[in-house]
Write a protein that holds these residues in place. Structure first.
Motif, short mmCIF file in Angstrom:
data_model
loop_
_atom_site.label_atom_id
_atom_site.label_comp_id
_atom_site.label_asym_id
_atom_site.label_seq_id
_atom_site.Cartn_x
_atom_site.Cartn_y
_atom_site.Cartn_z
N MET A 99 0.80 -1.08 0.13
CA MET A 99 -0.16 -0.08 0.10
C MET A 99 1.09 0.97 0.21
SD MET A 99 -2.75 0.67 3.03
CE MET A 99 -1.27 1.34 3.77
N LYS A 100 0.54 2.15 -0.66
CA LYS A 100 1.13 2.96 -0.93
C LYS A 100 0.27 4.24 -0.80
CE LYS A 100 5.16 5.72 -3.59
NZ LYS A 100 6.26 5.45 -4.23
N CYS A 101 0.41 5.49 -0.21
CA CYS A 101 -0.82 6.75 -0.06
C CYS A 101 0.29 7.96 -0.01
CB CYS A 101 -1.35 6.92 1.48
SG CYS A 101 -1.49 5.08 1.87
N ASP A 102 -0.71 8.62 -0.22
CA ASP A 102 0.30 10.47 -0.35
C ASP A 102 -0.13 10.99 0.69
OD1 ASP A 102 -2.73 10.66 -1.21
OD2 ASP A 102 -2.47 10.83 -2.67
N SER A 103 0.42 12.15 1.04
CA SER A 103 -0.19 13.20 1.77
C SER A 103 -0.02 12.01 3.38
CB SER A 103 -1.27 13.15 2.07
OG SER A 103 -2.29 14.59 2.88
N ASP A 104 -0.69 12.32 4.55
CA ASP A 104 -0.56 11.62 6.19
C ASP A 104 -0.76 10.47 6.24
OD1 ASP A 104 1.02 11.59 7.79
OD2 ASP A 104 -1.04 12.19 8.65
N GLY A 105 -1.66 9.73 4.75
CA GLY A 105 -1.85 8.41 5.16
C GLY A 105 -3.45 8.19 5.06
N ASP A 106 -4.16 9.26 5.83
CA ASP A 106 -5.61 8.33 6.35
C ASP A 106 -6.03 10.31 6.14
OD1 ASP A 106 -4.44 9.99 8.55
OD2 ASP A 106 -4.79 9.16 10.36
N ASN A 107 -5.97 10.89 6.04
CA ASN A 107 -6.16 12.42 6.20
C ASN A 107 -7.49 13.20 4.96
OD1 ASN A 107 -3.62 12.96 4.87
ND2 ASN A 107 -4.42 14.64 3.94
N TYR A 108 -8.27 13.74 5.37
CA TYR A 108 -9.55 13.32 4.38
C TYR A 108 -8.70 14.03 2.72
CZ TYR A 108 -13.14 16.58 1.63
OH TYR A 108 -13.82 17.17 0.78
N GLY A 109 -8.75 13.55 2.02
CA GLY A 109 -8.04 14.28 0.61
C GLY A 109 -7.32 12.57 0.14
N ALA A 110 -6.62 12.63 0.88
CA ALA A 110 -5.70 11.28 0.53
C ALA A 110 -5.96 10.83 -0.06
CB ALA A 110 -5.05 11.08 2.22
N SER A 111 -5.06 9.05 -0.77
CA SER A 111 -5.15 8.36 -1.44
C SER A 111 -4.55 7.10 -1.27
CB SER A 111 -5.20 8.87 -3.12
OG SER A 111 -4.10 9.69 -3.84
N CYS A 112 -4.76 6.23 -1.43
CA CYS A 112 -3.74 5.14 -0.97
C CYS A 112 -4.23 4.30 -2.38
CB CYS A 112 -4.52 4.07 0.07
SG CYS A 112 -4.26 5.27 1.64
N HIS A 113 -2.86 3.46 -2.88
CA HIS A 113 -3.19 3.03 -3.81
C HIS A 113 -2.37 1.48 -3.64
CE1 HIS A 113 -3.80 5.96 -6.56
NE2 HIS A 113 -3.09 6.76 -5.67
N PHE A 114 -2.97 0.37 -4.15
CA PHE A 114 -2.60 -1.43 -3.38
C PHE A 114 -2.26 -2.01 -4.84
CE2 PHE A 114 -6.21 1.01 -0.64
CZ PHE A 114 -5.53 0.52 0.31
N SER A 115 -1.05 -2.67 -4.59
CA SER A 115 -0.53 -3.55 -5.60
C SER A 115 -0.49 -5.02 -4.65
CB SER A 115 0.62 -2.91 -6.48
OG SER A 115 1.61 -2.74 -5.32
N CYS A 116 -0.54 -6.42 -5.33
CA CYS A 116 -0.15 -7.35 -4.81
C CYS A 116 1.63 -7.58 -5.03
CB CYS A 116 -0.99 -8.22 -5.39
SG CYS A 116 -3.10 -7.60 -4.88
#
Length: 366
Positions: free
Chosen positions: A175-192
């Protein structure tokens, strides 16, 4: 000439007293005085200071017989500090995708009883229209009057961040997230990891309602369908998921084949770390078989793979295929696992994988 006599003596004495005058008093800076009989003998003068000033010296002075005042003119000293009122700033919420908020306010002015409005104020902290990070920020303003008296005030700025519940990488995935990882507007991208298929949402965004968009993400074991009718259909299952190392030999007794398989057997962790699936093609038509680990491929499918990738049947041969299905390297002879891994680690996509694996603490014991 004045007549002498009892009455004359009294009258002449009064005349003399009325002629006794002291020097005129200097006017007080930032103050004044009020006298009972001007500068004449026995006149009593009372001094006063303007608002915001304090008197230093005698408050009264009397004109004496020797034409000298009983006390000098006092001074008025400014001891009243200026007043300043700090702004009242309400809590601010960080903007979407950010951990900061832009905060503005009007710069206050100082007010002094002696000097009036004071605009030369000093701020301790970030100026207005600055971006403030999350948390409580203590600020203050100070101002000085012309006498050096200081006035100050304090205020606070609090920046809050809307947050969703924290996400975690799926098992067998990243999992790779931008910003702080859980703040409003942050996005997380997943790969296996190689060998696993992503189920659910590949990307999720923390929404204004403090919930995540999309569906929960999981990485399920890759299910290879060996019952397909063509080599292309088989290889398509690995597209963007796994690299392929296809090892072909005319017989299982082939010296190069035996050496290659013996060399790769203890390097299985390195193969998995680099998302490499080994496909073995052994034998010649019509007695040829294919194998992916413990799963056998139909003879016709094994033949199609050789034809599609132009692999000779009667000699040892290896083909390295990347995740985009591109033929990256061919080997007419065995190579060591270290040589293979060095080649794969130069692939651009592999460099990104290495960073993710390093962050996740995934590595092979040497």
């Amino acid at each position: 000439p004045m007549k002498r006599g009892p009455c004359g003596k009294v009258r002449s004495f009064i005349i003399l007293l009325t002629e006794i005058r002291c020097p005129k008093l200097n006017m007080l800076a930032n103050g004044g005085y009020k006298c009972s009989d001007g500068s004449y003998y026995n006149s009593r003068c009372e001094f006063f200071c303007s608002a915001g000033y304090s008197m230093k010296g005698q408050k009264t002075s009397v004109c004496q017989y020797n034409k000298v005042w009983s006390a000098g003119v006092p001074t008025c000293i400014d001891i009243d500090p200026p007043k300043i009122k700090c702004p009242n700033v309400k809590d601010k919420w960080a903007e979407p995708g950010k951990l900061t908020a832009r905060v503005t306010w009007d710069t206050p002015e100082g007010v002094d009883t002696a000097d009036g409005i004071l605009t030369d104020v000093t701020l301790k902290g970030k100026p207005p229209k600055s971006d403030f990070p999350e948390g409580l920020h203590k600020m203050s303003y100070s101002v000085f009057d012309r006498a050096g008296n200081k006035g100050s005030c304090r205020f606070t700025i609090r920046v809050r961040v809307r947050r969703c519940s924290r996400l975690f990488p799926p098992d067998n995935g990243y999992m790779k997230c931008d910003s702080d990882g859980d703040n409003y507007g942050a996005s997380c991208h997943f790969s296996c990891t190689g060998g696993s298929e992503l189920q659910g949402s590949a990307a999720r965004v923390c929404q204004s309602g403090l919930s995540w968009s999309g569906l929960d993400t999981t990485c399920a074991p890759m299910n290879i369908n060996v019952g397909v009718r063509s080599a292309a259909a088989l290889l398509d299952q690995f597209y963007e998921k796994r690299r392929l190392l296809i090892i072909s030999a005319p017989t299982a007794a082939n010296h190069n084949y035996r050496f290659q398989m013996t060399n790769l057997q203890p390097a299985q962790c390195g193969l998995d770390l680099r998302h490499v699936t080994v496909i073995e093609l052994v034998g010649t038509y019509p007695a040829q078989v294919g194998r992916i680990r413990h799963r056998l491929l139909p003879p016709g499918l094994a033949l199609q793979i050789r034809i599609l990738l132009r692999i000779p049947q009667r000699s040892f041969h290896m083909v390295l295929v990347d995740k985009q299905g591109i033929d990256k390297q061919r080997y007419p002879f065995p190579i060591t696992a270290a040589e293979l891994f060095t080649t794969i680690d130069t692939f651009p996509l592999r460099k990104d994988e290495m960073l993710l694996q390093q962050e996740a603490g995934q590595f092979c014991q040497s």
